[in-house]
Design an enzyme around this catalytic site. Structure first.
Site, PDB file in Angstrom:
ATOM      1  N   CYS B  86       0.839  -1.202   0.000  1.00  0.00           N
ATOM      2  CA  CYS B  86       0.000   0.000   0.000  1.00  0.00           C
ATOM      3  C   CYS B  86       0.880   1.260   0.000  1.00  0.00           C
ATOM      4  O   CYS B  86       1.553   1.517  -0.985  1.00  0.00           O
ATOM      5  CB  CYS B  86      -0.964  -0.045   1.181  1.00  0.00           C
ATOM      6  SG  CYS B  86      -2.389   1.033   0.978  1.00  0.00           S
ATOM      7  N   HIS B 196      -3.649  -5.692   1.046  1.00  0.00           N
ATOM      8  CA  HIS B 196      -3.064  -5.939   2.361  1.00  0.00           C
ATOM      9  C   HIS B 196      -3.100  -7.420   2.739  1.00  0.00           C
ATOM     10  O   HIS B 196      -3.998  -7.837   3.477  1.00  0.00           O
ATOM     11  CB  HIS B 196      -3.830  -5.132   3.424  1.00  0.00           C
ATOM     12  CG  HIS B 196      -3.576  -3.675   3.362  1.00  0.00           C
ATOM     13  ND1 HIS B 196      -2.479  -3.076   3.948  1.00  0.00           N
ATOM     14  CD2 HIS B 196      -4.265  -2.668   2.771  1.00  0.00           C
ATOM     15  CE1 HIS B 196      -2.504  -1.778   3.732  1.00  0.00           C
ATOM     16  NE2 HIS B 196      -3.585  -1.502   3.021  1.00  0.00           N
ATOM     17  N   GLU B 198      -1.380  -8.894   4.873  1.00  0.00           N
ATOM     18  CA  GLU B 198      -1.184  -9.047   6.323  1.00  0.00           C
ATOM     19  C   GLU B 198      -2.493  -9.003   7.092  1.00  0.00           C
ATOM     20  O   GLU B 198      -2.535  -9.353   8.266  1.00  0.00           O
ATOM     21  CB  GLU B 198      -0.215  -7.963   6.850  1.00  0.00           C
ATOM     22  CG  GLU B 198      -0.795  -6.551   6.990  1.00  0.00           C
ATOM     23  CD  GLU B 198      -0.801  -5.744   5.699  1.00  0.00           C
ATOM     24  OE1 GLU B 198      -0.666  -6.331   4.621  1.00  0.00           O
ATOM     25  OE2 GLU B 198      -0.968  -4.500   5.778  1.00  0.00           O
TER      26      GLU B 198
END
Lengths: 80, 222
Positions: B86, B196, B198
């Site tokens: 990002c 994302h 994660e």
């Protein structure tokens, strides 16, 4: 002291959705007949030097290194 | 495998990234601050997401000129793996470690939703845990994820297999050219992606499709 103005604009061929939105808003305000809007940025700089040529060289370097992203933007330097 | 996370003022996904690296890698990453001029000996450097320097000037533009990024560039040149997610992706582009640029979303709106990603190249250090062409779920949250590259650059990265992730099934949230969601550099050791991974690594997240990316790059068996 030298004053300069840097204008950064999107390169031709790079889509400008913000310009498009402004174009639409102008139309909504009754400003018909606006063919196209491209938006950009303006930087006003003051340099502690009297050497115009040197100032121009330095500002060009600033544009290349930070003020513009030359992948998508053009810049124009104007000593005022 | 040892990892490091780069911290800059305005990033806000750093704790999620540290949690993912710790949970999947088995040990916490070291953190490096923006003014650090040296990065410890690690196998992976991660630049997390957020809004470094308030997105002033251009997303990632100021962060990319901080001293720590010179250290990241040196490590990348030595072959150390680097991943930017990002805002981290925006920073890597602004730092010139990846080709192209990220512009304002075509919709002009901030998008925060789940998308589908196609693994367009499963032969990288970051994606070996996926199947080529596999479609995974992944969250996105950004305002400037509209990938752009000039015609020559685009042809080059497409030809080299540098496009690693593409938005799939019509879920392109930002108008990215060729549905590009993530790319690697020419050498294959620097990855940037807008989504994302994660945030999708365990049941509590509602899925774990992002896990294989960390397992791949950290060399952890699934």
């Amino acid at each position: 002291m030298i004053k300069a103005r840097v204008t950064v604009t999107l390169k031709n061929g790079v889509l400008d959705p913000q310009g498009k939105a402004i174009e639409g808003a102008l139309d909504a305000l009754g400003f018909n007949g606006v063919g196209s809007v491209r938006q950009g940025k303006v930087f006003d700089l003051e340099l502690d030097t009297a050497d115009k040529a040197q100032a121009e060289i330095e500002i060009n370097a600033m544009c290349e290194k930070l003020l513009a992203n030359t992948v998508i933007e053009n810049y124009q330097v104007e000593i005022i | 495998m040892k990892s490091a996370v780069v911290l800059l003022p305005g990033l806000n996904r750093d704790r999620d990234m540290i949690a993912a690296l710790t949970k999947i890698g088995g040990k916490p990453p070291v953190t490096v601050w923006q003014t650090d001029t040296e990065i410890p000996d690690v196998d992976l450097i991660v630049i997390p997401g957020g809004f470094s320097y308030g997105d002033y000037l251009r997303c990632g533009a100021i962060a990319a000129r901080m001293p720590v990024m010179r250290a990241v560039a040196e490590k990348a040149a030595q072959g150390v793996k680097v991943m930017g997610v990002c805002n981290g992706f925006q920073i890597l582009l602004e730092a010139g470690l990846l080709p192209g640029a990220l512009m304002r979303n075509a919709s002009l709106k901030f998008v925060c939703r789940e998308v589908k990603l196609e693994v367009a190249n499963a032969a990288t250090a970051f994606t070996s845990g996926y199947q080529q062409g596999q479609v995974i779920r992944c969250p996105v949250a950004h305002h400037d994820g509209n990938y752009f590259a000039d015609t020559d650059t685009l042809a080059r990265i497409e030809g080299n297999g540098q496009v690693v992730f593409r938005y799939a099934d019509g879920t392109n949230p930002n108008g990215s050219i060729n549905d590009i969601a993530g790319i690697v550099n020419d050498a294959g050791n620097v990855l940037g992606l807008m989504p994302h991974p994660e945030n999708l690594i365990e049941a509590a997240h509602g899925g774990s499709d992002g896990r294989a990316l960390f397992e791949s790059v950290l060399g952890v068996a699934a």
